[in-house]
Motif scaffolding. Structure first.
Motif, short mmCIF file in Angstrom:
data_model
loop_
_atom_site.label_atom_id
_atom_site.label_comp_id
_atom_site.label_asym_id
_atom_site.label_seq_id
_atom_site.Cartn_x
_atom_site.Cartn_y
_atom_site.Cartn_z
N GLU A 7 23.48 13.85 6.10
CA GLU A 7 24.45 12.81 6.46
C GLU A 7 23.72 11.57 6.95
OE1 GLU A 7 26.69 14.67 9.52
OE2 GLU A 7 25.13 14.47 11.03
N ALA A 8 24.43 10.45 6.98
CA ALA A 8 23.85 9.21 7.46
C ALA A 8 23.55 9.31 8.95
CB ALA A 8 24.81 8.05 7.20
N VAL A 9 22.52 8.60 9.37
CA VAL A 9 22.05 8.63 10.76
C VAL A 9 22.55 7.38 11.49
CG1 VAL A 9 20.02 8.57 12.26
CG2 VAL A 9 20.02 9.97 10.17
N THR A 10 23.02 7.57 12.70
CA THR A 10 23.44 6.46 13.55
C THR A 10 22.76 6.56 14.90
OG1 THR A 10 25.62 6.18 12.51
CG2 THR A 10 25.38 5.38 14.75
N GLU B 163 24.99 4.29 10.39
CA GLU B 163 25.10 4.96 9.09
C GLU B 163 23.91 4.61 8.18
OE1 GLU B 163 28.90 4.44 7.29
OE2 GLU B 163 30.01 4.88 9.13
N LEU B 164 22.73 4.87 8.71
CA LEU B 164 21.50 4.71 7.92
C LEU B 164 21.37 5.89 6.96
CD1 LEU B 164 18.71 3.49 7.23
CD2 LEU B 164 17.81 4.73 9.22
N ALA B 165 21.36 5.60 5.67
CA ALA B 165 21.25 6.64 4.65
C ALA B 165 20.00 6.41 3.82
CB ALA B 165 22.48 6.64 3.75
N GLN C 170 25.50 -1.09 9.17
CA GLN C 170 25.35 -2.20 10.10
C GLN C 170 24.05 -2.06 10.87
OE1 GLN C 170 28.81 -3.75 12.41
NE2 GLN C 170 27.62 -3.27 14.22
N TYR C 171 23.43 -3.19 11.13
CA TYR C 171 22.27 -3.26 12.02
C TYR C 171 22.52 -4.39 13.00
CZ TYR C 171 17.81 -5.06 13.66
OH TYR C 171 16.79 -5.54 14.45
#
Length: 503
Positions: free
Chosen positions: A360-363, A340-342, A313-314
Motif C-alpha cells: 500500500e501507499a506510504v504516508t 500516499e507515496l507509492a 501530496q508533498y
C-alpha cells in the motif's frame, strides 16, 4: 547579501525599466538613474532628446560587476512617451543582448551570451511621485542562451536554451515613506523551458524541457531607502522585509541524455502547487504544497533498475519567531508530509521479493504548533553576540501535535496531544522545563508488521521480543492487532502510561 544583490541586478536589466518612476518622461528617466546608483553601478548613453512629448534615450548600455561576474546589457534606444493623461508609456527594443562574464572563485571562467526578446510588450507608468504603478503585459517574454565561450564551450554546443513566458500580465508598484516599498503580482499563462546541447567530441546530446501552466507570482518588499547592497548583514533591523510566493497549475518536466559512456531519461508531472515565503525582523515563514506528483527515471549506469514513484501530496511548513515581540509568547509551527507515496513493484521486489508486505501507499505526516518566548531579537546586530553567548536564548511555553500519521506496510500510527511547560521548574526534569499534558496514540497492525519482518528474515525471532514487550507495557489492546496508548505528565511531574505511573 550577495544573492540579494545579484537578483536585484539581473531583475533591473531584464525589466529594462526602473524600480522607481514618476508621471513625466524626464522624471521616469531621472528616477531610473537614481535607482541604478543604489547598486553602485552605472550605465552610459549616447544622448537624450525630448521631442513631441517623447524622451528618447539613445544607445543605453548597463554594466554591472562584482568579484565573480560582470553583466553587460545593450538595451539600445528607450522611448518614454507622455500620454497626456498623467501616464508614461515606455518602449524598449524587441530584443537586446546580455553578456555574462563569470570568473568564479572555484571553477573555470565562462562567458555566456544571451538575448532578451519580447512580443507585443506594453509598459505604462501611472500614479504620482510618491506612489508609482507599472502595468505590464506581453504576449511573450523570453531569455535565450545563444552560446558559451571558454573551457565549457569545448565540451558542448548550445543548440537551444530558452526560457519563455507566455501571456504575461501584471502590476508592479513602488512607493516611499520611511522605506521603499515594492509590490508586484504577475500572472503567466505558461512558462516554457527548452534546452538542447550537443556533445562536440562524441556526438551525444543532452535535452530537457519543462512546461508550467497558470503561474502566478506575488511579493511585497520593504527596504531602507539607501540600503547598502554590499553590507555584510541584510538590514532587517532597519526595516528590510519580504513576503511573497507563487502558485502554479499543471507542471511537466522531461530530460534525456545520450553521451559518451552514459545515457538516461526521466520525466515528472505535478498537478498543482503553492509556495509562501516571508522573512522580516519578527520571524521567518516557509511553506509549500505540491499535489499529484508522478516521477519516472532510468539511468542504467547509476541505477540498475528504472525508478517510478507517485505521491498524492508533498508539503512542508516552517514558521519561527526571531524577535521578542510585545504580546507575550509567540507562535511557531513545524510540519511536513509525504501523503500516499507509492513506488513501483520493481523497487518493492528488491526488499520483498516474496510479496510478504502489503504494498500500500506510504504516508508520513507530522505537524507541531508551539508557543515560545524569545529572549532576544536575533536579527538585531546589537543583540546577536549576547544571544550566541547565552545557554538558553528563549522559553518553550507549549507544544501541540496537530497531525501525526505514519502509515505503510500494513501498519498505521496516529496521534494527537498537547503539553504546557513550567519554565520556573527546572529541577523536576533535570534542567528541562516541567511539562504537563498528554499525548494519545492509536497503533494498528504493528504486530502483523513484526511478524512479516520476521518471515522476511529482516528481524530475528528473539529480537522481536523487545518491541513486543515495550508495546505490552505502554499500550492497551482494543481489538485485533489494534492498540491505544496515552502518555501523560501530570501537575506533580509524574509520568504515566495508560494511568500506570512510570516516574
Amino acid at each position: 547579501m550577495k544573492s540579494i544583490r545579484h537578483t536585484s541586478l539581473i531583475a533591473a536589466i531584464l525589466c529594462g525599466t526602473t524600480a522607481n518612476a514618476d508621471v513625466t518622461a524626464q522624471q521616469v528617466w531621472d528616477n531610473w538613474t537614481e535607482q541604478m546608483a543604489v547598486y553602485g553601478q552605472g550605465f552610459t548613453t549616447s544622448g537624450e532628446d525630448m521631442s513631441a512629448g517623447t524622451l528618447t534615450i539613445s544607445d543605453v548600455k548597463i554594466e554591472m560587476s562584482d568579484d565573480e561576474a560582470t553583466i553587460t546589457a545593450l538595451l539600445g534606444d528607450i522611448a518614454l512617451t507622455e500620454n497626456g493623461d498623467g501616464t508614461v508609456s515606455i518602449t524598449v527594443a524587441d530584443s537586446y543582448p546580455i553578456t555574462i562574464n563569470a570568473t568564479p572563485q572555484y571553477g573555470d571562467p565562462v562567458k555566456a551570451n544571451l538575448t532578451v526578446s519580447q512580443e507585443n510588450m506594453s509598459l505604462t507608468v501611472s500614479g504620482d511621485p510618491e506612489a508609482m504603478v507599472y502595468d505590464i503585459a506581453a504576449d511573450r517574454y523570453a531569455l535565450s542562451l545563444d552560446n558559451l565561450e571558454g573551457d565549457q564551450s569545448m565540451d558542448v554546443e548550445v543548440v537551444d536554451a530558452v526560457i519563455a513566458m507566455l501571456n504575461v500580465a501584471g502590476q508592479y508598484s513602488v512607493s516611499e515613506d520611511t522605506l521603499t516599498r515594492i509590490d508586484y503580482a504577475f500572472n503567466i499563462g505558461a512558462l516554457d523551458i527548452d534546452m538542447l546541447f550537443n556533445e562536440i567530441d562524441a556526438g551525444g546530446t543532452i535535452s530537457g524541457n519543462a512546461d508550467i501552466a497558470d503561474l502566478a507570482m506575488f511579493a511585497k518588499i520593504a527596504a531602507p531607502i539607501d540600503m547598502d547592497m554590499n553590507a555584510e548583514q541584510p538590514p532587517f533591523a532597519d526595516g528590510l522585509a519580504f513576503e511573497g510566493g507563487y502558485t502554479f497549475g499543471n507542471l511537466s518536466y522531461a530530460f534525456d541524455f545520450d553521451v559518451k559512456n552514459d545515457q538516461g531519461s526521466g520525466s515528472a508531472t505535478v498537478d498543482s502547487g503553492i509556495l509562501s515565503v516571508a522573512f522580516d525582523m519578527d520571524g521567518a515563514l516557509y511553506s509549500g504544497t505540491s499535489k499529484g506528483i508522478d516521477i519516472t527515471m532510468s539511468i542504467p549506469n547509476e541505477i540498475p533498475f528504472p525508478l517510478q514513484a507517485s505521491m498524492a501530496q508533498y508539503g512542508f511548513d516552517f514558521d519561527i519567531p526571531l524577535s521578542q515581540g510585545t504580546d507575550g509568547p509567540r507562535d511557531a509551527r513545524l510540519g511536513f508530509n509525504f501523503t500516499e507515496l507509492a513506488i513501483s513493484d520493481t523497487i518493492w521486489n528488491l526488499v520483498d521479493p516474496q510479496t510478504i508486505l502489503p504494498r500500500e501507499a506510504v504516508t508520513v505526516a507530522i505537524g507541531l504548533s508551539a508557543k515560545v518566548t524569545p529572549f532576544f531579537d536575533f536579527l538585531d546586530p546589537a543583540q546577536q553576540e549576547a544571544a550566541m553567548m547565552t545557554d538558553v536564548p528563549g522559553e518553550l511555553n507549549s507544544v501541540e501535535i496537530t497531525e501525526l500519521v505514519v502509515k505503510g506496510a500494513g501498519a498505521e500510527i496516529t496521534g494527537d496531544g498537547a503539553f504546557t511547560f513550567d519554565n520556573s521548574d527546572l529541577q523536576t526534569f533535570d534542567g528541562f522545563p516541567r511539562p504537563e499534558g498528554q499525548v494519545n496514540f492509536a497503533i494498528n497492525g504493528v504486530n502483523g508488521l513484526i511478524d512479516n519482518l520476521i518471515q522476511m528474515g529482516l528481524i530475528p525471532q528473539e529480537e522481536a521480543m523487545m518491541p513486543r514487550m515495550m508495546m505490552g507495557m505502554f499500550t492497551t489492546p482494543v481489538g485485533d492487532d489494534m492498540l491505544t496508548s496515552t502518555i501523560e505528565v501530570n501537575s506533580e511531574g509524574h509520568a504515566l502510561a495508560n494511568g500506570q505511573r512510570l516516574r
